[in-house]
Design a protein around this motif. Structure first.
Motif, PDB file in Angstrom:
ATOM      1  N   LEU A 271      -7.275   8.247  -6.606  1.00 38.62           N
ATOM      2  CA  LEU A 271      -8.043   7.016  -6.788  1.00 38.62           C
ATOM      3  C   LEU A 271      -7.636   5.958  -5.769  1.00 38.62           C
ATOM      4  CD1 LEU A 271      -8.157   6.805 -10.686  1.00 38.62           C
ATOM      5  CD2 LEU A 271     -10.092   7.224  -9.144  1.00 38.62           C
ATOM      6  N   TYR A 272      -6.335   5.846  -5.502  1.00 38.33           N
ATOM      7  CA  TYR A 272      -5.893   4.887  -4.489  1.00 38.33           C
ATOM      8  C   TYR A 272      -6.390   5.276  -3.102  1.00 38.33           C
ATOM      9  CZ  TYR A 272      -3.026   1.976  -7.496  1.00 38.33           C
ATOM     10  OH  TYR A 272      -2.608   1.096  -8.457  1.00 38.33           O
ATOM     11  N   LEU A 273      -6.408   6.578  -2.811  1.00 39.94           N
ATOM     12  CA  LEU A 273      -6.929   7.027  -1.513  1.00 39.94           C
ATOM     13  C   LEU A 273      -8.434   6.780  -1.403  1.00 39.94           C
ATOM     14  CD1 LEU A 273      -4.956  10.360  -1.036  1.00 39.94           C
ATOM     15  CD2 LEU A 273      -4.659   8.225   0.234  1.00 39.94           C
ATOM     16  N   LEU A 274      -9.147   7.010  -2.490  1.00 39.79           N
ATOM     17  CA  LEU A 274     -10.599   6.816  -2.482  1.00 39.79           C
ATOM     18  C   LEU A 274     -10.987   5.353  -2.307  1.00 39.79           C
ATOM     19  CD1 LEU A 274     -11.818   9.235  -5.315  1.00 39.79           C
ATOM     20  CD2 LEU A 274     -12.286   9.398  -2.852  1.00 39.79           C
ATOM     21  N   ARG A 275     -10.102   4.453  -2.689  1.00 45.23           N
ATOM     22  CA  ARG A 275     -10.417   3.021  -2.601  1.00 45.23           C
ATOM     23  C   ARG A 275     -10.728   2.589  -1.173  1.00 45.23           C
ATOM     24  NH1 ARG A 275      -6.377  -0.614  -5.900  1.00 45.23           N
ATOM     25  NH2 ARG A 275      -7.918  -2.143  -5.292  1.00 45.23           N
ATOM     26  N   ARG A 276     -10.271   3.341  -0.194  1.00 40.02           N
ATOM     27  CA  ARG A 276     -10.549   2.999   1.204  1.00 40.02           C
ATOM     28  C   ARG A 276     -12.008   3.251   1.559  1.00 40.02           C
ATOM     29  NH1 ARG A 276      -6.637   2.084   4.793  1.00 40.02           N
ATOM     30  NH2 ARG A 276      -4.484   2.311   4.186  1.00 40.02           N
ATOM     31  N   SER A 277     -12.649   4.217   0.871  1.00 37.30           N
ATOM     32  CA  SER A 277     -14.026   4.560   1.241  1.00 37.30           C
ATOM     33  C   SER A 277     -15.041   4.392   0.115  1.00 37.30           C
ATOM     34  CB  SER A 277     -14.066   6.003   1.747  1.00 37.30           C
ATOM     35  OG  SER A 277     -13.558   6.877   0.773  1.00 37.30           O
TER      36      SER A 277
ATOM     37  N   GLY B 150      -8.877  -1.459 -12.150  1.00 36.43           N
ATOM     38  CA  GLY B 150      -8.065  -1.025 -13.287  1.00 36.43           C
ATOM     39  C   GLY B 150      -7.975   0.479 -13.472  1.00 36.43           C
ATOM     40  N   LEU B 151      -8.828   1.247 -12.820  1.00 35.46           N
ATOM     41  CA  LEU B 151      -8.858   2.702 -13.033  1.00 35.46           C
ATOM     42  C   LEU B 151      -7.557   3.393 -12.617  1.00 35.46           C
ATOM     43  CD1 LEU B 151     -10.749   4.721 -14.287  1.00 35.46           C
ATOM     44  CD2 LEU B 151     -11.793   5.069 -12.042  1.00 35.46           C
ATOM     45  N   PRO B 152      -7.020   3.130 -11.417  1.00 34.50           N
ATOM     46  CA  PRO B 152      -5.747   3.766 -11.076  1.00 34.50           C
ATOM     47  C   PRO B 152      -4.606   3.333 -12.000  1.00 34.50           C
ATOM     48  CG  PRO B 152      -6.772   2.829  -9.110  1.00 34.50           C
ATOM     49  CD  PRO B 152      -7.569   2.370 -10.289  1.00 34.50           C
ATOM     50  N   VAL B 153      -4.642   2.086 -12.424  1.00 36.29           N
ATOM     51  CA  VAL B 153      -3.597   1.595 -13.337  1.00 36.29           C
ATOM     52  C   VAL B 153      -3.693   2.321 -14.680  1.00 36.29           C
ATOM     53  CG1 VAL B 153      -2.739  -0.438 -14.586  1.00 36.29           C
ATOM     54  CG2 VAL B 153      -3.467  -0.649 -12.199  1.00 36.29           C
ATOM     55  N   MET B 154      -4.909   2.514 -15.156  1.00 37.10           N
ATOM     56  CA  MET B 154      -5.096   3.245 -16.420  1.00 37.10           C
ATOM     57  C   MET B 154      -4.607   4.688 -16.285  1.00 37.10           C
ATOM     58  SD  MET B 154      -8.771   1.776 -17.807  1.00 37.10           S
ATOM     59  CE  MET B 154      -9.174   3.370 -18.430  1.00 37.10           C
TER      60      MET B 154
ATOM     61  N   LEU C 186       0.827  -1.205   0.000  1.00 34.51           N
ATOM     62  CA  LEU C 186       0.000   0.000   0.000  1.00 34.51           C
ATOM     63  C   LEU C 186       0.861   1.256   0.000  1.00 34.51           C
ATOM     64  CD1 LEU C 186      -2.802   1.291   0.122  1.00 34.51           C
ATOM     65  CD2 LEU C 186      -2.660   1.138   2.619  1.00 34.51           C
ATOM     66  N   ILE C 187       1.922   1.246   0.802  1.00 40.81           N
ATOM     67  CA  ILE C 187       2.831   2.392   0.843  1.00 40.81           C
ATOM     68  C   ILE C 187       3.483   2.589  -0.529  1.00 40.81           C
ATOM     69  CG2 ILE C 187       5.007   3.248   1.811  1.00 40.81           C
ATOM     70  CD1 ILE C 187       4.120   1.885   4.464  1.00 40.81           C
ATOM     71  N   GLY C 188       3.967   1.510  -1.112  1.00 44.89           N
ATOM     72  CA  GLY C 188       4.582   1.594  -2.446  1.00 44.89           C
ATOM     73  C   GLY C 188       3.612   2.087  -3.490  1.00 44.89           C
ATOM     74  N   THR C 189       2.384   1.613  -3.406  1.00 44.56           N
ATOM     75  CA  THR C 189       1.354   2.022  -4.353  1.00 44.56           C
ATOM     76  C   THR C 189       1.029   3.502  -4.204  1.00 44.56           C
ATOM     77  OG1 THR C 189       0.399  -0.197  -4.311  1.00 44.56           O
ATOM     78  CG2 THR C 189      -1.016   1.557  -5.092  1.00 44.56           C
ATOM     79  N   ALA C 190       1.023   3.994  -2.976  1.00 41.76           N
ATOM     80  CA  ALA C 190       0.697   5.398  -2.734  1.00 41.76           C
ATOM     81  C   ALA C 190       1.869   6.326  -3.058  1.00 41.76           C
ATOM     82  CB  ALA C 190       0.283   5.590  -1.278  1.00 41.76           C
ATOM     83  N   VAL C 191       3.093   5.870  -2.816  1.00 41.36           N
ATOM     84  CA  VAL C 191       4.268   6.722  -2.997  1.00 41.36           C
ATOM     85  C   VAL C 191       4.663   6.854  -4.465  1.00 41.36           C
ATOM     86  CG1 VAL C 191       6.755   6.854  -2.533  1.00 41.36           C
ATOM     87  CG2 VAL C 191       5.160   6.388  -0.678  1.00 41.36           C
ATOM     88  N   THR C 192       4.520   5.806  -5.249  1.00 45.16           N
ATOM     89  CA  THR C 192       4.971   5.839  -6.646  1.00 45.16           C
ATOM     90  C   THR C 192       4.370   6.997  -7.431  1.00 45.16           C
ATOM     91  OG1 THR C 192       5.395   3.473  -6.628  1.00 45.16           O
ATOM     92  CG2 THR C 192       5.127   4.506  -8.783  1.00 45.16           C
TER      93      THR C 192
ATOM     94  N   LEU D 220       1.413  14.976 -14.950  1.00 44.22           N
ATOM     95  CA  LEU D 220       1.375  15.310 -13.531  1.00 44.22           C
ATOM     96  C   LEU D 220      -0.045  15.157 -12.986  1.00 44.22           C
ATOM     97  CD1 LEU D 220       3.195  18.224 -11.843  1.00 44.22           C
ATOM     98  CD2 LEU D 220       0.814  17.859 -11.355  1.00 44.22           C
ATOM     99  N   LEU D 221      -1.009  15.696 -13.706  1.00 47.21           N
ATOM    100  CA  LEU D 221      -2.404  15.557 -13.285  1.00 47.21           C
ATOM    101  C   LEU D 221      -2.836  14.094 -13.254  1.00 47.21           C
ATOM    102  CD1 LEU D 221      -4.081  18.562 -15.132  1.00 47.21           C
ATOM    103  CD2 LEU D 221      -3.763  18.280 -12.663  1.00 47.21           C
ATOM    104  N   SER D 222      -2.382  13.328 -14.221  1.00 46.88           N
ATOM    105  CA  SER D 222      -2.718  11.911 -14.263  1.00 46.88           C
ATOM    106  C   SER D 222      -2.178  11.182 -13.033  1.00 46.88           C
ATOM    107  CB  SER D 222      -2.145  11.290 -15.544  1.00 46.88           C
ATOM    108  OG  SER D 222      -2.444   9.931 -15.618  1.00 46.88           O
ATOM    109  N   PHE D 223      -0.973  11.523 -12.602  1.00 44.57           N
ATOM    110  CA  PHE D 223      -0.404  10.891 -11.410  1.00 44.57           C
ATOM    111  C   PHE D 223      -1.121  11.348 -10.145  1.00 44.57           C
ATOM    112  CE2 PHE D 223       3.511  10.718 -14.222  1.00 44.57           C
ATOM    113  CZ  PHE D 223       3.289   9.397 -14.576  1.00 44.57           C
ATOM    114  N   VAL D 224      -1.549  12.607 -10.110  1.00 49.43           N
ATOM    115  CA  VAL D 224      -2.340  13.085  -8.965  1.00 49.43           C
ATOM    116  C   VAL D 224      -3.664  12.328  -8.904  1.00 49.43           C
ATOM    117  CG1 VAL D 224      -3.625  15.065  -8.050  1.00 49.43           C
ATOM    118  CG2 VAL D 224      -1.264  15.359  -8.811  1.00 49.43           C
ATOM    119  N   VAL D 225      -4.304  12.159 -10.051  1.00 53.64           N
ATOM    120  CA  VAL D 225      -5.560  11.396 -10.104  1.00 53.64           C
ATOM    121  C   VAL D 225      -5.318   9.958  -9.638  1.00 53.64           C
ATOM    122  CG1 VAL D 225      -7.263  10.395 -11.699  1.00 53.64           C
ATOM    123  CG2 VAL D 225      -6.699  12.834 -11.827  1.00 53.64           C
TER     124      VAL D 225
END
Length: 163
Positions: free
Chosen positions: A101-107, A113-117, A15-21, A92-97
């Motif tokens: 998306l990863y943060l929203l997955r908690r709630s 596939g959306l964050p990967v896209m 999760l940390i790796g996914t959020a930091v990348t 840059l905007l795509s990486f912010v999105v």
């Protein structure tokens, strides 16, 4: 329970790796955008200097046609780099999105596939930026070649040959 590095659950590390990348990619895009902006500024200043020189030369002066050709090259480089910086900010905007998306997955139910896209789009945009930067370098070399040809057209001994 599976325990990873220093007693952390491997899913936490993932999760940390996914959020930091994406955050690292945002920082990289910012640095890239700064560099592109500096190049654009230098090209703009150089174009203004060349146009100012062109205006001071008398009609029919040989350097006027060279300056006109170089300004046209610089204009193309400017347009290419402007497109490249646009792609960089879009990445840059795509990486912010992606991060959001990863943060929203908690709630919220976010499709897997959306964050990967979103991340993949950012990577593709950065690849496009690299291609445009290479095209700009090619044009830069062309402008330098024109200047060199003018400088060495006398054919003085020891000077490199004109292209």
């Amino acid at each position: 329970m599976n325990v990873g590095v220093d007693g952390l659950d491997p899913s936490s590390i993932q999760l940390i790796g996914t959020a930091v990348t994406p955050a690292v990619m945002v920082s990289g895009c910012g640095i890239l955008a700064t560099g592109l902006d500096n190049q654009i500024s230098r090209i703009t200043a150089r174009m203004r200097d060349m146009v100012r020189e062109w205006r001071t030369l008398p009609e029919g002066h040989a350097r006027r046609s060279l300056l006109r050709e170089e300004v046209a090259i610089m204009d193309r480089r400017h347009a290419i780099l402007a497109r490249a910086i646009g792609f960089t900010y879009a990445a840059l905007l795509s990486f912010v999105v992606t991060s959001l998306l990863y943060l929203l997955r908690r709630s919220v139910a976010v499709p897997e596939g959306l964050p990967v896209m979103s991340f993949s789009l950012g990577v593709g945009l950065l690849g496009s930026t690299a291609v445009l930067a290479l095209a700009s370098l090619r044009l830069s070399r062309r402008a330098i070649t024109l200047e060199g040809a003018e400088l060495f057209r006398d054919g003085r001994p020891g000077d490199p040959p004109a292209p």
